[in-house]
Write a protein that holds these residues in place. Structure first.
Motif, PDB file in Angstrom:
ATOM      1  N   VAL B  47       0.851  -1.343   0.023  1.00 18.08           N
ATOM      2  CA  VAL B  47       0.139   0.046  -0.054  1.00 18.08           C
ATOM      3  C   VAL B  47       0.822   1.452   0.071  1.00 18.08           C
ATOM      4  N   ARG B  48       2.183   1.140   0.658  1.00 15.77           N
ATOM      5  CA  ARG B  48       2.839   2.340   0.949  1.00 15.77           C
ATOM      6  C   ARG B  48       3.565   2.585  -0.587  1.00 15.77           C
ATOM      7  N   LEU B  49       3.614   1.540  -1.403  1.00 18.56           N
ATOM      8  CA  LEU B  49       4.256   1.797  -2.573  1.00 18.56           C
ATOM      9  C   LEU B  49       3.203   2.126  -3.559  1.00 18.56           C
ATOM     10  N   SER B  50       1.972   2.500  -3.218  1.00 21.55           N
ATOM     11  CA  SER B  50       0.776   2.942  -4.270  1.00 21.55           C
ATOM     12  C   SER B  50       0.427   1.800  -5.213  1.00 21.55           C
ATOM     13  N   ALA B  51       0.744   0.455  -4.750  1.00 14.05           N
ATOM     14  CA  ALA B  51       0.313  -0.645  -5.487  1.00 14.05           C
ATOM     15  C   ALA B  51      -1.123  -1.398  -4.673  1.00 14.05           C
ATOM     16  N   VAL B  52      -2.064  -0.597  -4.474  1.00 21.31           N
ATOM     17  CA  VAL B  52      -3.113  -1.310  -3.698  1.00 21.31           C
ATOM     18  C   VAL B  52      -3.739  -2.616  -4.447  1.00 21.31           C
ATOM     19  N   ASP B  53      -3.646  -3.066  -5.750  1.00 18.72           N
ATOM     20  CA  ASP B  53      -4.037  -4.045  -6.355  1.00 18.72           C
ATOM     21  C   ASP B  53      -3.140  -5.302  -5.920  1.00 18.72           C
ATOM     22  N   VAL B  54      -1.882  -5.154  -5.645  1.00 25.13           N
ATOM     23  CA  VAL B  54      -1.123  -5.938  -5.311  1.00 25.13           C
ATOM     24  C   VAL B  54      -1.258  -6.408  -3.957  1.00 25.13           C
ATOM     25  N   ALA B  55      -1.405  -4.972  -3.354  1.00 25.10           N
ATOM     26  CA  ALA B  55      -1.551  -5.183  -1.774  1.00 25.10           C
ATOM     27  C   ALA B  55      -2.806  -6.212  -1.363  1.00 25.10           C
ATOM     28  N   LEU B  56      -3.749  -6.291  -2.271  1.00 24.24           N
ATOM     29  CA  LEU B  56      -5.175  -6.967  -1.848  1.00 24.24           C
ATOM     30  C   LEU B  56      -4.769  -8.250  -2.397  1.00 24.24           C
ATOM     31  N   THR B  57      -3.826  -8.613  -3.449  1.00 25.99           N
ATOM     32  CA  THR B  57      -3.581  -9.939  -4.091  1.00 25.99           C
ATOM     33  C   THR B  57      -2.540 -10.712  -2.724  1.00 25.99           C
ATOM     34  N   GLU B  58      -1.906  -9.942  -2.097  1.00 26.38           N
ATOM     35  CA  GLU B  58      -0.789 -10.524  -1.230  1.00 26.38           C
ATOM     36  C   GLU B  58      -1.572 -10.709  -0.056  1.00 26.38           C
ATOM     37  N   ALA B  59      -2.471  -9.719   0.360  1.00 25.53           N
ATOM     38  CA  ALA B  59      -3.234 -10.019   1.786  1.00 25.53           C
ATOM     39  C   ALA B  59      -4.027 -11.386   1.422  1.00 25.53           C
ATOM     40  N   ALA B  60      -4.803 -11.439   0.472  1.00 26.35           N
ATOM     41  CA  ALA B  60      -5.971 -12.570   0.080  1.00 26.35           C
ATOM     42  C   ALA B  60      -5.180 -13.666  -0.269  1.00 26.35           C
ATOM     43  N   ILE B  61      -4.091 -13.784  -1.197  1.00 28.26           N
ATOM     44  CA  ILE B  61      -3.665 -15.261  -1.663  1.00 28.26           C
ATOM     45  C   ILE B  61      -2.159 -15.491  -0.975  1.00 28.26           C
ATOM     46  N   GLY B  62      -1.353 -14.559  -0.929  1.00 30.38           N
ATOM     47  CA  GLY B  62       0.286 -14.796  -0.382  1.00 30.38           C
ATOM     48  C   GLY B  62      -0.166 -15.039   1.104  1.00 30.38           C
ATOM     49  N   SER B  63      -0.837 -14.187   1.807  1.00 26.30           N
ATOM     50  CA  SER B  63      -1.222 -14.522   3.252  1.00 26.30           C
ATOM     51  C   SER B  63      -2.384 -15.369   3.527  1.00 26.30           C
ATOM     52  N   GLY B  64      -3.375 -14.885   3.080  1.00 23.89           N
ATOM     53  CA  GLY B  64      -4.759 -15.690   3.629  1.00 23.89           C
ATOM     54  C   GLY B  64      -4.598 -17.345   3.196  1.00 23.89           C
ATOM     55  N   VAL B  65      -4.935 -17.472   1.482  1.00 21.22           N
ATOM     56  CA  VAL B  65      -5.173 -19.000   0.953  1.00 21.22           C
ATOM     57  C   VAL B  65      -3.828 -19.609   1.196  1.00 21.22           C
ATOM     58  N   THR B  66      -2.635 -19.120   1.308  1.00 24.83           N
ATOM     59  CA  THR B  66      -1.305 -19.882   1.427  1.00 24.83           C
ATOM     60  C   THR B  66      -1.164 -20.037   2.901  1.00 24.83           C
ATOM     61  N   GLY B  67      -1.540 -19.439   3.722  1.00 25.08           N
ATOM     62  CA  GLY B  67      -1.594 -19.464   5.103  1.00 25.08           C
ATOM     63  C   GLY B  67      -2.641 -20.589   5.602  1.00 25.08           C
ATOM     64  N   ALA B  68      -3.719 -20.811   4.870  1.00 29.32           N
ATOM     65  CA  ALA B  68      -4.712 -21.767   5.195  1.00 29.32           C
ATOM     66  C   ALA B  68      -4.273 -23.136   4.922  1.00 29.32           C
ATOM     67  N   LEU B  69      -3.292 -23.252   3.595  1.00 30.22           N
ATOM     68  CA  LEU B  69      -2.767 -24.402   3.294  1.00 30.22           C
ATOM     69  C   LEU B  69      -1.621 -24.726   4.141  1.00 30.22           C
ATOM     70  N   LEU B  70      -0.776 -23.891   4.580  1.00 26.74           N
ATOM     71  CA  LEU B  70       0.387 -24.068   5.276  1.00 26.74           C
ATOM     72  C   LEU B  70      -0.123 -24.704   6.743  1.00 26.74           C
ATOM     73  N   ILE B  71      -1.081 -24.028   7.353  1.00 24.90           N
ATOM     74  CA  ILE B  71      -1.572 -24.360   8.769  1.00 24.90           C
ATOM     75  C   ILE B  71      -2.217 -25.890   8.471  1.00 24.90           C
ATOM     76  N   GLY B  72      -2.981 -25.974   7.788  1.00 23.84           N
ATOM     77  CA  GLY B  72      -3.249 -27.430   7.525  1.00 23.84           C
ATOM     78  C   GLY B  72      -2.295 -28.760   7.462  1.00 23.84           C
ATOM     79  N   ALA B  73      -1.170 -28.230   6.642  1.00 25.99           N
ATOM     80  CA  ALA B  73       0.076 -28.989   6.540  1.00 25.99           C
ATOM     81  C   ALA B  73       0.775 -29.194   7.856  1.00 25.99           C
ATOM     82  N   ALA B  74       1.002 -27.975   8.614  1.00 23.05           N
ATOM     83  CA  ALA B  74       1.465 -28.049   9.828  1.00 23.05           C
ATOM     84  C   ALA B  74       0.861 -28.920  10.760  1.00 23.05           C
TER      85      ALA B  74
END
Lengths: 114, 314
Positions: B47-74
């Motif tokens: 967001v600070r880099l003015s890339a709000v589209d990327v920020a949304l993707t990172e929060a949703a996929i990079g953190s959210g779905v990836t997190g759900a996947l990794l927590i399940g595996a852990a």
């Protein structure tokens, strides 16, 4: 020093940290996490480099942004594949660790050619 | 030092510290949790880099779905036995650390010595924006200028699902993936599983719709829909689908197939692959985005569920 330079340097630091984790951990899940840290560091570095090109009334250059969005989705696909591989490996071997090194199995007799 | 730079500096330090914990934590579960928080912090940096589209993707996929996947595996693989092979120690560890520091310093030096005037395609992207009928240049790049990248990306998701399914044992083939939740979910989770999905669907559709003019788009919206689906399954309200279901497979390939169909139709309508007829770009893009969002949501959900397992066998 501004936000962009800071983000670029943070990206460089993340790549180094992720690389360290990828090499030193033997738990496969930890390697996957470390690999994702490298990936996001590369994206951040790329974003910071691209941010310098922001011009023509836009807040940020849209082309690199679109590339990073594609990159994040593909990175997730690769992670999902890696996790599926890990779970199958765990099911077969019963351990989330890779064997220490290829020499560890040397005590078992090799299949000799006739 | 201005206030905003102070904020950026603390954000960068915090992000690096959390990433460091994700790498160095003693337990893999703690590491995964740190990785998820790291993803959210990283979204703020975007967001600070003015890339709000990327920020949304990172929060949703990079953190959210990836997190759900990794927590399940852990949760499934745990920490491993005590006599497990040790991680790299001693001199090897020191050597690795030195090498990694050198890597970071090298990249940082290269970054700082970049020429002052950066090359950019932004003016070109802005100039042709009116012809696409869109207001968000990032969506224009994704679905008009470089639509082929997005088409291939949506195909990558389908291939990833196929790849994950191939890790099923022969006897599990045709079964259901294991439910992401417990056998008997707690009541608060069931409650959330009933309350949040309608909201999630609303937010997901909103993200796709506003993606034409504001930050957002098919991938961000699709992820929110996938999250709502995963929540419903984790809460035990619906079972994960059988991978042999015909509707599931149609839903999975529907978006990319329509995208490809429109692309081929471009030969007849606008004389080029993936070209849209003059003046009708926005309508075409919206139809593609709607179908793509649905397929992306299905693909992401299936990737987070993983290969079909014995427990979920019908």
């Amino acid at each position: 020093m501004n936000a962009v330079t800071l983000a670029g340097l943070a990206g460089a630091a993340l790549i180094g940290m992720g690389l360290f984790g990828l090499v030193t951990h033997s738990h496969i899940l930890r390697k996957i996490v470390a690999f994702n840290v490298i990936g996001s560091g590369v994206f951040l570095l790329f974003g910071a480099v691209a941010r310098r090109g922001a011009a023509s009334g836009l807040n940020a250059d849209p082309v690199p942004q679109a590339l990073v969005i594609t990159g994040i989705v593909v990175a997730f696909s690769a992670t999902a594949l890696a996790v599926a591989l890990l779970l199958r490996y765990f099911k077969e071997v019963g351990s989330p660790f890779l064997a220490d090194d290829p020499g560890a199995g040397a005590s078992q007799p090799d299949h000799e050619r006739p | 030092m201005t206030l905003s730079f102070g904020f950026d500096l603390s954000l960068a330090v915090l992000t690096l510290a959390v990433a460091g914990y994700a790498i160095g934590a003693r337990e893999s579960f703690a590491s995964v949790v740190a990785f998820i928080s790291y993803g959210v912090l990283l979204a703020l940096v975007w967001v600070r880099l003015s890339a709000v589209d990327v920020a949304l993707t990172e929060a949703a996929i990079g953190s959210g779905v990836t997190g759900a996947l990794l927590i399940g595996a852990a949760a499934k693989v745990g920490e491993g036995a005590v006599d497990a092979p040790r991680s790299v120690r001693g001199a090897g560890r020191l050597l690795t650390a030195l090498f990694c520091i050198a890597t970071t310093l090298g990249i940082a030096t290269a970054f700082l010595s970049l020429p002052e005037k950066a090359p950019t395609l932004a003016p070109l992207a802005a100039e042709h924006l009116p012809s696409t009928g869109l207001g968000n240049p990032v969506t224009a790049v994704l679905l008009s200028y470089r639509a082929i990248d997005t088409l291939l990306e949506s195909v990558v998701l389908v291939f990833a699902v196929v790849g994950v399914w191939t890790f099923a044992s022969d006897r599990d083939w045709g079964g259901r993936p294991e439910s992401p939740g417990k056998d008997r979910p707690e009541q608060p989770l069931t409650f959330l599983g009933q309350i949040l999905p309608p909201l999630g669907i609303l937010v997901g559709v909103h993200l796709v719709w506003t993606g034409a003019t504001e930050p957002g788009g098919a991938f961000q919206g699709g992820t929110v829909l996938a999250a709502a689906w995963i929540l419903v399954m984790a809460a035990g309200l619906r079972k994960p689908p059988s991978i042999e279901g015909a509707w599931l497979r149609f839903a999975l390939i529907g978006g990319p197939a329509l995208f490809l169909g429109v692309g081929v139709a471009g030969f007849a309508l606008a004389k080029a692959f993936l070209a849209y007829p003059e003046g009708h770009s926005k309508a075409f893009i919206l139809v593609i985005e709607a179908a793509l969002t649905f397929s992306i949501a299905i693909a992401l959900g299936l990737l987070a569920l993983g290969a079909p397992g014995r427990k979920g066998h019908p």
